[in-house]
Enzyme design. Structure first.
Site, short mmCIF file in Angstrom:
data_model
loop_
_atom_site.label_atom_id
_atom_site.label_comp_id
_atom_site.label_asym_id
_atom_site.label_seq_id
_atom_site.Cartn_x
_atom_site.Cartn_y
_atom_site.Cartn_z
CG ASN A 207 78.12 83.43 105.23
OD1 ASN A 207 78.98 82.66 105.61
ND2 ASN A 207 76.83 83.09 105.16
CE LYS A 285 77.37 86.23 82.95
NZ LYS A 285 78.33 86.46 81.91
CG ASP A 304 65.81 81.76 112.56
OD1 ASP A 304 66.31 80.68 112.93
OD2 ASP A 304 66.21 82.87 112.97
CG PHE A 322 77.38 78.46 116.98
CD1 PHE A 322 76.94 77.16 117.16
CD2 PHE A 322 78.73 78.75 117.23
CE1 PHE A 322 77.80 76.15 117.59
CE2 PHE A 322 79.60 77.76 117.65
CZ PHE A 322 79.15 76.47 117.83
N1 CTP Z 1 70.16 80.51 111.86
C1 CTP Z 1 69.31 79.63 111.21
N2 CTP Z 1 68.58 80.05 110.14
C2 CTP Z 1 68.68 81.33 109.70
C3 CTP Z 1 69.56 82.23 110.35
C4 CTP Z 1 70.29 81.78 111.43
O1 CTP Z 1 69.23 78.47 111.62
N3 CTP Z 1 67.97 81.72 108.65
C5 CTP Z 1 70.87 80.03 113.04
C6 CTP Z 1 72.38 79.98 112.91
O2 CTP Z 1 72.80 78.71 112.45
C7 CTP Z 1 72.82 80.24 114.35
C8 CTP Z 1 71.75 81.17 114.88
O3 CTP Z 1 70.61 80.97 114.06
O4 CTP Z 1 72.78 79.08 115.13
C9 CTP Z 1 72.09 82.63 114.90
O5 CTP Z 1 72.60 83.03 113.68
P1 CTP Z 1 73.09 84.52 113.49
O6 CTP Z 1 73.58 84.71 112.09
O7 CTP Z 1 73.99 84.91 114.62
O8 CTP Z 1 71.74 85.31 113.76
P2 CTP Z 1 70.65 85.87 112.82
O9 CTP Z 1 69.39 85.15 113.04
O10 CTP Z 1 71.15 85.92 111.43
O11 CTP Z 1 70.46 87.34 113.44
P3 CTP Z 1 71.30 88.71 113.12
O12 CTP Z 1 71.76 88.59 111.70
O13 CTP Z 1 70.29 89.73 113.34
O14 CTP Z 1 72.42 88.76 114.10
#
Ligand code: CTP
Length: 396
Positions: A207, A285, A304, A322
């Site tokens: 990303n 690959k 998560d 965040f």
């Molecule tokens: N985060 C994490 N582990 C993941 C996804 C997210 O620790 N697998 C943490 C990020 O570091 C951030 C928070 O969760 O502190 C929110 O991340 P964000 O990308 O905004 O949310 P998502 O859980 O990905 O939800 P969505 O994509 O539905 O907005």
């Protein structure tokens, strides 16, 4: 660094030639420096010049009986506020990792509970050798602080990591160590950067995160005196000096690194973790097919990390997430805070028109159990400093 006493162990690498400058600048900042030379470092710098710069006796021999009578080696290392090993050769690192004590420098290192910092310096192959990496891991477990070497041209003509950090970088890390800010004695974990999820050995999903906000946070927390563990995916900005860096690639690696660092006092999750990985990433690959068939990729959900840590037995006192949103920023982030179980969530609008993701500035809303406060747009380091102060307030 005023009036701080640094025991400076100089081991025998070509980078020892940078040490006179380091000593001069430590003295200029008001530190007291007691130099210890190993036998081989005396080939790169002379005890006489080091003594003149440090305005101190230089210690070299373990069995100096007169000196032992006045001040044993144990006193020598206990009298210091910090022991700095610069340059730290592969050899002294290996001895330290194994608790060997066969000369004055290594005996001092074993006979002390004074904090130790090392600035490694060695050839790239020695640095990358599994034995050195194993020894460094051991030293980090023993709470020795690492001043990362830089990539660069070596005295031997090769190029790569292993070149001792510049004097400025060493001074910054020593200054960070002595800063007695409000987070002194606190351990804070920060996640940062994107994660890379492999498709096959050469391709991955990523990303746009640059890791700039996470790096700025680690720097601001360090400057308030915290010990910072920085778990970072492959970011495009370098990590700050003076923090313990734990590089990872995937979300699963990041989870393992984070769980391995618990317990900590606070954890801030600034990483843009990939929500999905490729189920059954290919070992080889993926080749183009002459039939024109397109490959089909199956996704699997990643753990998560923030939610796991919020519900962990070793949950930090303060957990900050965040929220990267592209619409309904405050509502989505408020729901995310509750869903993930963190104390605060720092919401930002990462829609392409804001330029926040990958950019230099940020505009955030900090949401906690009490409400939401929106801060003015400012450079990421400004957001980081304000957030670090809020964290310090919450922990004290
Ligand atoms: N985060 C994490 N582990 C993941 C996804 C997210 O620790 N697998 C943490 C990020 O570091 C951030 C928070 O969760 O502190 C929110 O991340 P964000 O990308 O905004 O949310 P998502 O859980 O990905 O939800 P969505 O994509 O539905 O907005």
């Amino acid at each position: 660094m005023k009036e701080k006493h640094i025991l400076l162990i100089i081991s025998g690498g070509i980078a020892a030639v940078k040490i006179p400058d380091l000593i001069r600048r430590l003295i200029a900042q008001g530190s007291r420096v007691t130099p210890v030379l190993t036998q081989s470092s005396a080939k790169f710098v002379t005890p006489l010049s080091i003594a003149a710069l440090a305005r101190s006796k230089v210690y070299t021999e373990l069995f100096d009986l007169t000196e032992e009578a006045q001040m044993g080696h144990i006193e020598l290392s206990r009298a210091a506020d910090l022991i700095l090993v610069a340059p730290a050769t592969a050899q002294i690192i290996a001895k330290m990792a194994h608790g060997m004590a066969d000369d004055l420098a290594t005996t001092l290192l074993l006979a002390t509970d004074t904090p130790v910092m090392i600035a490694p310096s060695m050839n790239v192959r020695m640095w990358q050798h599994p034995a050195t990496q194993r020894n460094l891991k051991q030293l980090q477990q023993d709470e020795v602080q690492l001043i990362d070497p830089n990539d660069g041209e070596m005295a031997c003509g090769e190029y790569g990591p292993g070149r001792m950090a510049e004097v400025d970088e060493i001074l910054a890390q020593v200054a960070g160590f002595f800063r007695n800010g409000p987070l002194e004695g606190r351990h804070v974990l920060v996640t940062s950067g994107p994660t890379h999820e492999p498709i096959d050995p050469v391709r991955y999903i990523a990303n746009r995160s640059s890791g700039a906000q996470g790096a700025a946070l680690a720097e601001a927390l360090r400057d308030l005196g915290a010990r910072v563990s920085f778990v970072t995916g492959p970011a495009s900005v370098p990590p700050p000096t003076g923090v313990d860096v734990h590089p990872v690639q995937t979300a699963q690696d990041m989870l393992a690194a984070v769980e391995g660092l618990l317990p900590v006092d606070a954890a801030v999750f600034a990483a843009a973790v990939a929500d999905w990985r490729i189920a059954g990433a290919h070992d080889q690959k993926i080749k183009k097919r002459s039939s024109g068939d397109l490959p089909v990729l199956q996704f699997a959900e990643n753990p998560d990390i923030l939610a796991r840590v919020s519900a962990h037995d070793l949950r930090p006192q303060l957990v900050v997430g965040f929220a990267a949103e592209t619409k309904n920023v405050i509502n989505n982030a408020t729901a995310k805070r509750l869903r993930k179980g963190c104390d605060w969530i720092v919401a930002n609008d990462v829609g392409p028109e804001t330029g926040i993701m990958g950019g230099t500035h940020n505009k955030v809303t900090v949401i906690d159990a009490v409400g939401a406060e929106t801060w003015d747009e400012m450079p990421k380091i400004g957001v980081a400093r304000q957030l670090a102060l809020r964290i310090a307030d919450a922990l004290t």
